[in-house]
Design a protein around this motif. Structure first.
Motif, short mmCIF file in Angstrom:
data_model
loop_
_atom_site.label_atom_id
_atom_site.label_comp_id
_atom_site.label_asym_id
_atom_site.label_seq_id
_atom_site.Cartn_x
_atom_site.Cartn_y
_atom_site.Cartn_z
N ASN A 55 46.31 -4.29 -12.70
CA ASN A 55 47.53 -4.29 -13.53
C ASN A 55 47.76 -2.91 -14.15
N ASP A 104 51.91 -9.38 -19.47
CA ASP A 104 52.07 -8.85 -18.11
C ASP A 104 50.78 -8.17 -17.64
N THR A 107 47.01 -10.52 -19.11
CA THR A 107 47.29 -11.91 -18.74
C THR A 107 46.41 -12.84 -19.56
N ASP A 196 51.38 -3.32 -23.81
CA ASP A 196 51.09 -4.76 -23.88
C ASP A 196 50.31 -5.05 -25.16
#
Length: 207
Positions: A55, A104, A107, A196
């Motif tokens: 990610n 995102d 997670t 995030d």
């Protein structure tokens, strides 16, 4: 007599085939039992950590695309030029990930892994040092920080205890972890963008 001998041969061959089949079935059962005892072949936490790294790598590819066409200022540039570059980069990243939302990159599975890693650090021999570091830091009350928003100008960047950072996955130099109250954020250092957030990451462990 000949018929009796032939029949005996057929019976013998049938018994041999039956023995061979039984042996094969027994071997298969033993192998299956050994595989079951040894557990899954891949460590679950390692797989989640690998997913997090992927990610982050995906974000870095997008970030590289956002940088195209921008002139990266040097350390000797004026503050106004550095601020202008920061704005241009953050705007470009937002354009490339307009639907970005909490979870995102962190997670639910990754957030669970980070909870596990932070808890492990707090329970380690360095736990007291980590708690002391946070107690000495300036209290932060930033409310809930939004993904794709800029890190608030008036909110200090609380330092992260090195022994805690050692327990977390390593990041590219363009990204960093920061705690804001009970939230762990992933911050893009050049764009000052919140990439995030893990909300309500428990930090209170045994004292």
């Amino acid at each position: 007599m000949r018929r009796l001998t032939a029949r005996l041969k057929v019976d013998a061959l049938t018994r041999i085939k039956s023995l061979i089949l039984s042996s094969l079935l027994l071997s298969t059962a033993v192998v299956a039992a050994e595989q079951k005892k040894s557990g899954p072949p891949v460590n679950a936490n390692a797989a989640i950590g690998a997913k997090f790294e992927q990610n982050v790598a995906d974000y870095m590819k997008l970030r590289q695309k956002a940088l195209s066409g921008l002139s990266v200022p040097k350390n000797t540039e004026t503050p106004s030029k550095i601020t202008e570059f920061q704005k241009q980069l953050s705007d470009s990243i937002r354009t490339l990930r307009p639907q970005a939302k909490q979870g995102d990159i962190f997670t639910p599975e990754v957030a669970g892994l980070f909870q596990h890693l932070v808890t492990g650090a707090m329970r380690s021999k360095d736990g007291a040092l980590i708690r002391t570091s946070f107690q000495r830091a300036e209290p932060l009350k930033g409310g809930h920080l939004e993904v794709n928003a800029a890190y608030p100008d008036g909110l200090p960047l609380q330092s992260m205890p090195p022994s805690l950072l050692l327990n977390l996955p390593r990041l590219p130099k363009e990204l960093e972890y920061r705690f804001v109250g009970r939230e762990l954020i992933l911050r893009d250092t050049q764009s000052n963008l919140i990439v995030d957030v893990i909300p309500d990451l428990t930090m209170t462990q045994k004292k």
